[in-house]
Enzyme design. Structure first.
Site, PDB file in Angstrom:
ATOM      1  N   GLN A  31      -6.649  32.342 104.137  1.00  0.00           N
ATOM      2  CA  GLN A  31      -7.880  33.106 104.331  1.00  0.00           C
ATOM      3  C   GLN A  31      -8.759  33.038 103.086  1.00  0.00           C
ATOM      4  O   GLN A  31      -8.322  32.590 102.018  1.00  0.00           O
ATOM      5  CB  GLN A  31      -7.526  34.568 104.639  1.00  0.00           C
ATOM      6  CG  GLN A  31      -6.643  35.216 103.590  1.00  0.00           C
ATOM      7  CD  GLN A  31      -5.787  36.339 104.139  1.00  0.00           C
ATOM      8  OE1 GLN A  31      -6.109  36.968 105.147  1.00  0.00           O
ATOM      9  NE2 GLN A  31      -4.679  36.627 103.474  1.00  0.00           N
ATOM     10  N   HIS A  62      -3.314  54.296 103.497  1.00  0.00           N
ATOM     11  CA  HIS A  62      -1.922  54.065 103.122  1.00  0.00           C
ATOM     12  C   HIS A  62      -1.043  55.280 103.404  1.00  0.00           C
ATOM     13  O   HIS A  62       0.094  55.136 103.863  1.00  0.00           O
ATOM     14  CB  HIS A  62      -1.845  53.653 101.650  1.00  0.00           C
ATOM     15  CG  HIS A  62      -2.495  52.329 101.382  1.00  0.00           C
ATOM     16  ND1 HIS A  62      -3.336  52.098 100.314  1.00  0.00           N
ATOM     17  CD2 HIS A  62      -2.442  51.163 102.077  1.00  0.00           C
ATOM     18  CE1 HIS A  62      -3.752  50.846 100.351  1.00  0.00           C
ATOM     19  NE2 HIS A  62      -3.226  50.261 101.406  1.00  0.00           N
ATOM     20  N   ASP A  86      -1.209  44.406  99.390  1.00  0.00           N
ATOM     21  CA  ASP A  86      -1.777  45.200  98.289  1.00  0.00           C
ATOM     22  C   ASP A  86      -0.792  46.232  97.769  1.00  0.00           C
ATOM     23  O   ASP A  86      -0.967  46.762  96.674  1.00  0.00           O
ATOM     24  CB  ASP A  86      -3.077  45.879  98.725  1.00  0.00           C
ATOM     25  CG  ASP A  86      -2.901  46.764  99.953  1.00  0.00           C
ATOM     26  OD1 ASP A  86      -2.157  47.759  99.875  1.00  0.00           O
ATOM     27  OD2 ASP A  86      -3.504  46.456 100.987  1.00  0.00           O
ATOM     28  N   GLU A 106       4.829  39.699 103.395  1.00  0.00           N
ATOM     29  CA  GLU A 106       3.401  39.350 103.359  1.00  0.00           C
ATOM     30  C   GLU A 106       3.269  37.829 103.399  1.00  0.00           C
ATOM     31  O   GLU A 106       3.907  37.128 102.610  1.00  0.00           O
ATOM     32  CB  GLU A 106       2.763  39.907 102.076  1.00  0.00           C
ATOM     33  CG  GLU A 106       1.421  39.314 101.686  1.00  0.00           C
ATOM     34  CD  GLU A 106       0.330  39.610 102.690  1.00  0.00           C
ATOM     35  OE1 GLU A 106      -0.318  38.645 103.157  1.00  0.00           O
ATOM     36  OE2 GLU A 106       0.106  40.798 102.991  1.00  0.00           O
ATOM     37  N   ASP A 155       1.032  46.641 108.747  1.00  0.00           N
ATOM     38  CA  ASP A 155      -0.185  46.839 107.960  1.00  0.00           C
ATOM     39  C   ASP A 155      -0.945  45.516 107.941  1.00  0.00           C
ATOM     40  O   ASP A 155      -0.933  44.780 106.958  1.00  0.00           O
ATOM     41  CB  ASP A 155       0.197  47.288 106.546  1.00  0.00           C
ATOM     42  CG  ASP A 155      -1.020  47.518 105.666  1.00  0.00           C
ATOM     43  OD1 ASP A 155      -2.149  47.456 106.177  1.00  0.00           O
ATOM     44  OD2 ASP A 155      -0.829  47.727 104.450  1.00  0.00           O
ATOM     45  N   SER A 156      -1.596  45.216 109.052  1.00  0.00           N
ATOM     46  CA  SER A 156      -2.245  43.913 109.218  1.00  0.00           C
ATOM     47  C   SER A 156      -3.751  44.015 109.033  1.00  0.00           C
ATOM     48  O   SER A 156      -4.329  45.103 109.010  1.00  0.00           O
ATOM     49  CB  SER A 156      -1.958  43.372 110.624  1.00  0.00           C
ATOM     50  OG  SER A 156      -2.578  44.204 111.590  1.00  0.00           O
ATOM     51  N   THR A 157      -4.375  42.842 108.908  1.00  0.00           N
ATOM     52  CA  THR A 157      -5.822  42.785 108.993  1.00  0.00           C
ATOM     53  C   THR A 157      -6.222  42.940 110.457  1.00  0.00           C
ATOM     54  O   THR A 157      -5.382  43.185 111.326  1.00  0.00           O
ATOM     55  CB  THR A 157      -6.345  41.446 108.461  1.00  0.00           C
ATOM     56  OG1 THR A 157      -5.839  40.387 109.292  1.00  0.00           O
ATOM     57  CG2 THR A 157      -5.891  41.210 107.030  1.00  0.00           C
ATOM     58  N   GLU A 158      -7.504  42.777 110.751  1.00  0.00           N
ATOM     59  CA  GLU A 158      -7.933  42.783 112.149  1.00  0.00           C
ATOM     60  C   GLU A 158      -7.364  41.559 112.858  1.00  0.00           C
ATOM     61  O   GLU A 158      -6.923  40.599 112.217  1.00  0.00           O
ATOM     62  CB  GLU A 158      -9.468  42.806 112.213  1.00  0.00           C
ATOM     63  CG  GLU A 158     -10.054  44.111 111.682  1.00  0.00           C
ATOM     64  CD  GLU A 158     -11.548  44.205 111.901  1.00  0.00           C
ATOM     65  OE1 GLU A 158     -12.017  43.937 113.016  1.00  0.00           O
ATOM     66  OE2 GLU A 158     -12.260  44.566 110.939  1.00  0.00           O
ATOM     67  N   PRO A 162      -4.395  34.679 110.607  1.00  0.00           N
ATOM     68  CA  PRO A 162      -2.939  34.825 110.583  1.00  0.00           C
ATOM     69  C   PRO A 162      -2.428  36.130 111.178  1.00  0.00           C
ATOM     70  O   PRO A 162      -1.248  36.246 111.509  1.00  0.00           O
ATOM     71  CB  PRO A 162      -2.603  34.742 109.081  1.00  0.00           C
ATOM     72  CG  PRO A 162      -3.862  35.091 108.375  1.00  0.00           C
ATOM     73  CD  PRO A 162      -4.974  34.594 109.251  1.00  0.00           C
TER      74      PRO A 162
END
Length: 275
Positions: A31, A62, A86, A106, A155-158, A162
């Site tokens: 990314q 968090h 993070d 991750e 705890d993912s991105t949108e 990936p």
């Protein structure tokens, strides 16, 4: 000259922040990554043009990812965090003394590397002896784990790039199998203003797998619309039945025993999405 960062949260809407300094930009294997320092929210991690976390408001996401599940499960010894490079969810997880081991998986090692360098107040717990960090595919880790974890947090991105497979029904089925007999999982499920269809689809898929499914929310100003949802699937324990007197007072800024219950009270239009 002034520099501004804009996240286009939809094709016709975005948020903008004035930049003090661009700390790093890199196209990783997975990314586009940027770490910028903003006037309003401080240092900010941006992936593929989307705000992942900022030092000003990170505690909300968090804490609300970690504590509702960990305070619902009576003995969460073994915990998995998928994504979250993070380190913020890990930081909150190890505030629970009963957690013997917290595994972070991750896929992009650069997120971990730059978070440690530029977001030490968030990533500092990644070096804790109770934490195991793996740079690997969280989807495959889930599929290869059976009856292993008490709590799993996604705890993912949108759901792009990936992270897209982390919103599929097969992934939730894998999570069910990776959890122990009384396990709990929670995933971030975006916002009801712009992603109502995503919330409905995830809720439907999870309800087909888990006997107890609850959706809850939190206010996160740098995330699209500010109103964010989380979906919890549980085999045995219902977060609504957690007694306030039994929920520990933790070192938090947002989550409290009262917030634990209040977060599950949804606005009517969100409630209608998940009926």
């Amino acid at each position: 000259m002034e520099l501004w960062f804009t996240e286009k949260q939809t094709p016709v809407f975005g948020i903008t922040a004035k930049i003090r300094e661009t700390l790093v930009t890199e196209k990783t294997e997975f990314q586009d990554l940027a770490m910028i320092d903003t006037e309003e929210f401080g240092r900010m991690l941006v992936l593929d043009g989307m705000v992942m976390t900022t030092v000003k408001d990170e505690f909300v996401y968090h804490e609300m990812m970690a504590h509702p599940a960990l305070c619902t499960h009576p003995n969460p010894k073994h915990v998995l965090v998928v994504g979250g490079g993070d380190g913020g969810v890990i930081r909150e997880t190890i505030k629970h003394p009963e957690v013997e081991k917290a595994v972070l998986v991750e896929i992009d090692g650069k997120v971990i590397e730059y978070s440690k360098k530029y977001l030490p107040e968030i990533a500092g717990a990644l070096d804790n002896p109770r934490v195991e960090v793996q740079v690997a595919d969280g989807y495959m880790h889930i599929i290869e784990s059976k009856n292993k974890y008490d709590v799993i947090m996604v705890d993912s991105t949108e759901p792009v790039g990936p992270a897209a497979p982390l919103f599929e029904r097969g992934f939730y089925q894998g999570i069910y199998e990776a959890l122990k007999d009384d396990g709990i999982f929670v995933a971030q499920t975006d916002n009801p203003w712009f992603k109502a269809d995503l919330i409905q689809r995830v809720n439907k898929d999870v309800k087909e797998i888990f006997p107890i499914v609850r959706v809850y929310g939190a206010n996160i100003p740098t995330y699209p619309s500010g109103l964010w949802t989380f979906t919890m699937g549980s085999k045995v324990h219902d977060p609504l039945e957690a007694k306030e007197s039994k929920i520990p007072e933790l070192d938090t800024k947002y989550y409290t025993p009262r917030i634990h219950k209040a977060a599950f009270v949804l606005p009517k239009f969100v409630e209608d999405l998940v009926k």
